[in-house]
Design a protein around this motif. Structure first.
Motif, PDB file in Angstrom:
ATOM      1  N   GLY A   1       0.815  -1.213   0.000  1.00  0.00           N
ATOM      2  CA  GLY A   1       0.000   0.000   0.000  1.00  0.00           C
ATOM      3  C   GLY A   1       0.847   1.260   0.000  1.00  0.00           C
ATOM      4  N   ASN A   2       0.180   2.392   0.223  1.00  0.00           N
ATOM      5  CA  ASN A   2       0.841   3.695   0.212  1.00  0.00           C
ATOM      6  C   ASN A   2       0.766   4.426   1.548  1.00  0.00           C
ATOM      7  N   LEU A   3      -0.122   3.987   2.434  1.00  0.00           N
ATOM      8  CA  LEU A   3      -0.356   4.713   3.686  1.00  0.00           C
ATOM      9  C   LEU A   3       0.754   4.460   4.702  1.00  0.00           C
ATOM     10  N   ALA A   4       1.046   5.485   5.483  1.00  0.00           N
ATOM     11  CA  ALA A   4       2.103   5.424   6.504  1.00  0.00           C
ATOM     12  C   ALA A   4       1.732   4.443   7.609  1.00  0.00           C
ATOM     13  N   LYS A   5       2.743   3.982   8.341  1.00  0.00           N
ATOM     14  CA  LYS A   5       2.492   2.971   9.371  1.00  0.00           C
ATOM     15  C   LYS A   5       1.671   3.493  10.537  1.00  0.00           C
ATOM     16  N   ASN A   6       1.658   4.798  10.790  1.00  0.00           N
ATOM     17  CA  ASN A   6       0.824   5.315  11.875  1.00  0.00           C
ATOM     18  C   ASN A   6      -0.653   5.355  11.488  1.00  0.00           C
TER      19      ASN A   6
ATOM     20  N   ALA B   1       1.767   2.223  20.063  1.00  0.00           N
ATOM     21  CA  ALA B   1       2.502   2.291  18.802  1.00  0.00           C
ATOM     22  C   ALA B   1       4.009   2.192  18.997  1.00  0.00           C
ATOM     23  N   ASP B   2       4.527   2.798  20.063  1.00  0.00           N
ATOM     24  CA  ASP B   2       5.975   2.763  20.298  1.00  0.00           C
ATOM     25  C   ASP B   2       6.499   1.345  20.474  1.00  0.00           C
ATOM     26  N   ASN B   3       5.637   0.421  20.846  1.00  0.00           N
ATOM     27  CA  ASN B   3       6.012  -0.981  21.030  1.00  0.00           C
ATOM     28  C   ASN B   3       5.496  -1.868  19.893  1.00  0.00           C
ATOM     29  N   GLY B   4       5.101  -1.254  18.794  1.00  0.00           N
ATOM     30  CA  GLY B   4       4.601  -2.029  17.650  1.00  0.00           C
ATOM     31  C   GLY B   4       3.295  -2.731  17.954  1.00  0.00           C
ATOM     32  N   TYR B   5       2.539  -2.198  18.909  1.00  0.00           N
ATOM     33  CA  TYR B   5       1.278  -2.801  19.348  1.00  0.00           C
ATOM     34  C   TYR B   5       1.463  -4.257  19.763  1.00  0.00           C
ATOM     35  N   LEU B   6       2.572  -4.501  20.473  1.00  0.00           N
ATOM     36  CA  LEU B   6       2.837  -5.824  21.033  1.00  0.00           C
ATOM     37  C   LEU B   6       3.299  -5.678  22.472  1.00  0.00           C
ATOM     38  N   PRO B   7       2.766  -6.495  23.370  1.00  0.00           N
ATOM     39  CA  PRO B   7       3.235  -6.443  24.754  1.00  0.00           C
ATOM     40  C   PRO B   7       4.700  -6.899  24.831  1.00  0.00           C
ATOM     41  N   ALA B   8       5.498  -6.142  25.552  1.00  0.00           N
ATOM     42  CA  ALA B   8       6.937  -6.426  25.644  1.00  0.00           C
ATOM     43  C   ALA B   8       7.201  -7.781  26.294  1.00  0.00           C
ATOM     44  N   GLU B   9       8.136  -8.505  25.710  1.00  0.00           N
ATOM     45  CA  GLU B   9       8.620  -9.776  26.248  1.00  0.00           C
ATOM     46  C   GLU B   9       7.506 -10.773  26.578  1.00  0.00           C
ATOM     47  N   ASP B  10       6.478 -10.785  25.760  1.00  0.00           N
ATOM     48  CA  ASP B  10       5.363 -11.715  25.945  1.00  0.00           C
ATOM     49  C   ASP B  10       5.750 -13.054  25.341  1.00  0.00           C
ATOM     50  N   GLU B  11       5.897 -14.072  26.156  1.00  0.00           N
ATOM     51  CA  GLU B  11       6.357 -15.383  25.697  1.00  0.00           C
ATOM     52  C   GLU B  11       5.344 -16.093  24.802  1.00  0.00           C
ATOM     53  N   ARG B  12       4.123 -15.598  24.757  1.00  0.00           N
ATOM     54  CA  ARG B  12       3.117 -16.181  23.866  1.00  0.00           C
ATOM     55  C   ARG B  12       3.378 -15.800  22.412  1.00  0.00           C
ATOM     56  N   ILE B  13       4.150 -14.740  22.196  1.00  0.00           N
ATOM     57  CA  ILE B  13       4.509 -14.313  20.844  1.00  0.00           C
ATOM     58  C   ILE B  13       5.681 -15.168  20.388  1.00  0.00           C
ATOM     59  N   LEU B  14       5.453 -15.984  19.387  1.00  0.00           N
ATOM     60  CA  LEU B  14       6.472 -16.927  18.915  1.00  0.00           C
ATOM     61  C   LEU B  14       7.423 -16.289  17.913  1.00  0.00           C
ATOM     62  N   ALA B  15       6.935 -15.315  17.168  1.00  0.00           N
ATOM     63  CA  ALA B  15       7.746 -14.573  16.206  1.00  0.00           C
ATOM     64  C   ALA B  15       6.939 -13.351  15.772  1.00  0.00           C
ATOM     65  N   HIS B  16       7.638 -12.301  15.340  1.00  0.00           N
ATOM     66  CA  HIS B  16       6.932 -11.139  14.793  1.00  0.00           C
ATOM     67  C   HIS B  16       7.879 -10.264  13.984  1.00  0.00           C
ATOM     68  N   THR B  17       7.310  -9.598  12.991  1.00  0.00           N
ATOM     69  CA  THR B  17       8.053  -8.623  12.204  1.00  0.00           C
ATOM     70  C   THR B  17       7.909  -7.261  12.873  1.00  0.00           C
ATOM     71  N   ASP B  18       8.628  -6.299  12.346  1.00  0.00           N
ATOM     72  CA  ASP B  18       8.428  -4.912  12.744  1.00  0.00           C
ATOM     73  C   ASP B  18       7.115  -4.425  12.141  1.00  0.00           C
ATOM     74  N   MET B  19       6.581  -3.354  12.702  1.00  0.00           N
ATOM     75  CA  MET B  19       5.420  -2.682  12.126  1.00  0.00           C
ATOM     76  C   MET B  19       5.936  -1.873  10.934  1.00  0.00           C
ATOM     77  N   ILE B  20       5.269  -2.004   9.780  1.00  0.00           N
ATOM     78  CA  ILE B  20       5.716  -1.315   8.573  1.00  0.00           C
ATOM     79  C   ILE B  20       4.566  -0.542   7.933  1.00  0.00           C
ATOM     80  N   GLY B  21       4.916   0.451   7.134  1.00  0.00           N
ATOM     81  CA  GLY B  21       3.945   1.231   6.384  1.00  0.00           C
ATOM     82  C   GLY B  21       4.059   0.948   4.904  1.00  0.00           C
ATOM     83  N   GLY B  22       3.258   1.638   4.117  1.00  0.00           N
ATOM     84  CA  GLY B  22       3.228   1.438   2.675  1.00  0.00           C
ATOM     85  C   GLY B  22       4.601   1.511   2.032  1.00  0.00           C
ATOM     86  N   GLY B  23       4.888   0.558   1.149  1.00  0.00           N
ATOM     87  CA  GLY B  23       6.147   0.514   0.436  1.00  0.00           C
ATOM     88  C   GLY B  23       7.300  -0.104   1.203  1.00  0.00           C
ATOM     89  N   GLU B  24       7.062  -0.508   2.447  1.00  0.00           N
ATOM     90  CA  GLU B  24       8.133  -1.070   3.270  1.00  0.00           C
ATOM     91  C   GLU B  24       8.025  -2.586   3.370  1.00  0.00           C
TER      92      GLU B  24
END
Length: 150
Positions: A58-63, A89-112
């Protein structure tokens, strides 16, 4: 004769290795319409590590229309997304050090794009896994199943 068998074995092995590497490498696209282009991803149990690339076509920014790719057990998915809203948003909408999260990418915006590699050592073909976007409100449309195949 031995050289022929040895050479044939090397050729067969070299032809197999790229195929295995390709099976362990995944790509998924997201867009400004809050969609992933795939609802199911799978890798064979022989993959010890998975490399996944998330594109935002897409084209829209990540925010405004940010996307990430988060892997968890299906039973944990909604609770992680809910906790992610509070993480902000500063944490990528993910709870810090949550062991239930097995893997994740960074939050990205359009074109990224964002690429991650993660181990499958603790994943099982008998478990039910899902992937989703943790940007607030996106989980309703942006989710799918992740399978380890035998």
């Amino acid at each position: 004769m031995k050289k022929t068998h040895y050479l044939a074995g090397l050729i067969l092995l070299s032809a197999t290795l790229p195929a295995l590497a390709d099976e362990c490498t995944l790509t998924i696209d997201s867009n400004d319409a809050m969609q992933f282009d795939q609802q199911e991803l799978s890798v064979p149990a022989s993959c010890q590590e998975v490399t996944l690339t998330l594109h935002h076509s897409g084209n829209l920014a990540k925010n405004i229309m940010g996307h990430n790719w988060v892997l968890s057990k299906t039973a944990d998915m909604q609770d992680i997304a809910t906790a992610g809203i509070a993480a902000g948003a500063d944490n990528g909408y993910l709870p810090a050090e949550d062991e239930r999260i097995l893997a994740h990418t960074d939050m990205i915006g359009g074109g990224e794009s964002s690429t991650i590699s993660f181990s499958t050592a603790n994943l099982s073909s008998a478990e039910d896994y899902s992937f989703f976007c943790s940007f607030p409100g996106h989980i309703g449309l942006m989710k799918g199943s992740f399978k380890i195949t035998e």
